[in-house]
Design a protein around this motif. Sequence first.
Motif, PDB file in Angstrom:
ATOM      1  N   SER A  35       0.784  -1.306   0.104  1.00  0.00           N
ATOM      2  CA  SER A  35       0.192   0.092  -0.099  1.00  0.00           C
ATOM      3  C   SER A  35       0.829   1.228   0.080  1.00  0.00           C
ATOM      4  CB  SER A  35      -0.879  -0.035   1.149  1.00  0.00           C
ATOM      5  OG  SER A  35      -0.094   0.075   2.475  1.00  0.00           O
ATOM      6  N   LEU A  36       1.944   1.256   0.558  1.00  0.00           N
ATOM      7  CA  LEU A  36       2.891   2.274   0.708  1.00  0.00           C
ATOM      8  C   LEU A  36       3.442   2.646  -0.859  1.00  0.00           C
ATOM      9  CD1 LEU A  36       4.392   4.646   2.178  1.00  0.00           C
ATOM     10  CD2 LEU A  36       6.122   2.780   2.938  1.00  0.00           C
ATOM     11  N   GLY A  37       4.112   1.561  -1.387  1.00  0.00           N
ATOM     12  CA  GLY A  37       4.340   1.514  -2.657  1.00  0.00           C
ATOM     13  C   GLY A  37       3.396   2.056  -3.786  1.00  0.00           C
ATOM     14  N   CYS A  56      -3.891   6.023 -11.451  1.00  0.00           N
ATOM     15  CA  CYS A  56      -4.386   4.908 -10.734  1.00  0.00           C
ATOM     16  C   CYS A  56      -3.912   3.492 -11.241  1.00  0.00           C
ATOM     17  CB  CYS A  56      -6.152   4.863 -10.747  1.00  0.00           C
ATOM     18  SG  CYS A  56      -6.670   6.373 -10.033  1.00  0.00           S
ATOM     19  N   ASP A  57      -3.853   3.424 -12.611  1.00  0.00           N
ATOM     20  CA  ASP A  57      -3.237   2.268 -13.104  1.00  0.00           C
ATOM     21  C   ASP A  57      -1.913   1.974 -12.547  1.00  0.00           C
ATOM     22  OD1 ASP A  57      -5.686   1.734 -14.486  1.00  0.00           O
ATOM     23  OD2 ASP A  57      -4.711   2.668 -16.398  1.00  0.00           O
ATOM     24  N   PHE A  58      -1.022   2.798 -12.472  1.00  0.00           N
ATOM     25  CA  PHE A  58       0.153   2.828 -12.151  1.00  0.00           C
ATOM     26  C   PHE A  58       0.228   2.430 -10.500  1.00  0.00           C
ATOM     27  CE2 PHE A  58       2.054   4.215 -15.983  1.00  0.00           C
ATOM     28  CZ  PHE A  58       3.097   4.045 -16.288  1.00  0.00           C
ATOM     29  N   ALA A  59      -0.703   3.195  -9.857  1.00  0.00           N
ATOM     30  CA  ALA A  59      -0.713   2.754  -8.321  1.00  0.00           C
ATOM     31  C   ALA A  59      -1.217   1.216  -8.157  1.00  0.00           C
ATOM     32  CB  ALA A  59      -1.813   3.663  -7.846  1.00  0.00           C
ATOM     33  N   VAL A  60      -1.952   0.840  -9.050  1.00  0.00           N
ATOM     34  CA  VAL A  60      -2.246  -0.846  -8.713  1.00  0.00           C
ATOM     35  C   VAL A  60      -1.188  -1.734  -9.289  1.00  0.00           C
ATOM     36  CG1 VAL A  60      -3.886  -2.293  -9.673  1.00  0.00           C
ATOM     37  CG2 VAL A  60      -4.728  -0.300  -8.983  1.00  0.00           C
ATOM     38  N   ILE A  64       0.777  -4.220  -6.565  1.00  0.00           N
ATOM     39  CA  ILE A  64       1.030  -5.568  -6.995  1.00  0.00           C
ATOM     40  C   ILE A  64       2.616  -5.837  -6.815  1.00  0.00           C
ATOM     41  CG2 ILE A  64       0.892  -7.189  -8.684  1.00  0.00           C
ATOM     42  CD1 ILE A  64      -1.734  -6.049  -9.390  1.00  0.00           C
ATOM     43  N   SER A  65       3.197  -5.153  -7.584  1.00  0.00           N
ATOM     44  CA  SER A  65       4.947  -5.231  -7.665  1.00  0.00           C
ATOM     45  C   SER A  65       5.630  -5.048  -6.138  1.00  0.00           C
ATOM     46  CB  SER A  65       5.415  -4.350  -8.767  1.00  0.00           C
ATOM     47  OG  SER A  65       5.513  -2.889  -8.326  1.00  0.00           O
ATOM     48  N   THR A  66       5.156  -4.186  -5.634  1.00  0.00           N
ATOM     49  CA  THR A  66       5.888  -4.128  -4.329  1.00  0.00           C
ATOM     50  C   THR A  66       5.548  -5.127  -3.160  1.00  0.00           C
ATOM     51  OG1 THR A  66       5.634  -1.559  -4.561  1.00  0.00           O
ATOM     52  CG2 THR A  66       6.227  -2.292  -2.391  1.00  0.00           C
ATOM     53  N   PHE A  72       8.301 -12.069  -1.524  1.00  0.00           N
ATOM     54  CA  PHE A  72       9.369 -13.144  -1.755  1.00  0.00           C
ATOM     55  C   PHE A  72      10.458 -12.847  -0.922  1.00  0.00           C
ATOM     56  CE2 PHE A  72       6.790 -13.605  -5.968  1.00  0.00           C
ATOM     57  CZ  PHE A  72       6.500 -15.044  -5.840  1.00  0.00           C
ATOM     58  N   TYR A  73      10.825 -11.602  -0.737  1.00  0.00           N
ATOM     59  CA  TYR A  73      12.200 -11.175  -0.154  1.00  0.00           C
ATOM     60  C   TYR A  73      12.042 -11.817   1.487  1.00  0.00           C
ATOM     61  CZ  TYR A  73      15.151  -8.264   2.866  1.00  0.00           C
ATOM     62  OH  TYR A  73      16.049  -7.887   3.643  1.00  0.00           O
TER      63      TYR A  73
END
Length: 117
Positions: A35-37, A56-60, A64-66, A72-73
């Motif tokens: 959510s922070l990312g 908004c698309d970039f935020a979604v 997901i990526s963050t 995984f980390y």
Amino acid sequence: MAGEGDSEPRKSFKLLGFLDVQSVPCARESVLYGSLGSLVVGLGHFLATSRVRRSCDFAVGGFISTMLGYWFYCRYNLAQQRIRQRMLKEGMKNRILFEGSYLDPEKKQTGSERSDS
């Protein structure tokens, strides 16, 4: 004090109806960092381009990526920690088992023991 003697079970929060954030390791932190990312990426894209829908698309995508990246980390580090704990537990068991015997690696050999071998 809060938390001491509480007989009430903690309420669980299920993300998307199936991911129990309280009991799954790394889930809570992944959602928070996601959510922070999302906020950083969406707001940054909006400030750069002033396009709301695209931001908004970039935020979604940022969420997901963050979230997946941190998931995984965190899971990799958790697996490494469990392996180290297992090795340490096995080493402690062997230390107790072999302590004082001729297999003890810390036992100093005397001159008479050296001449026998």
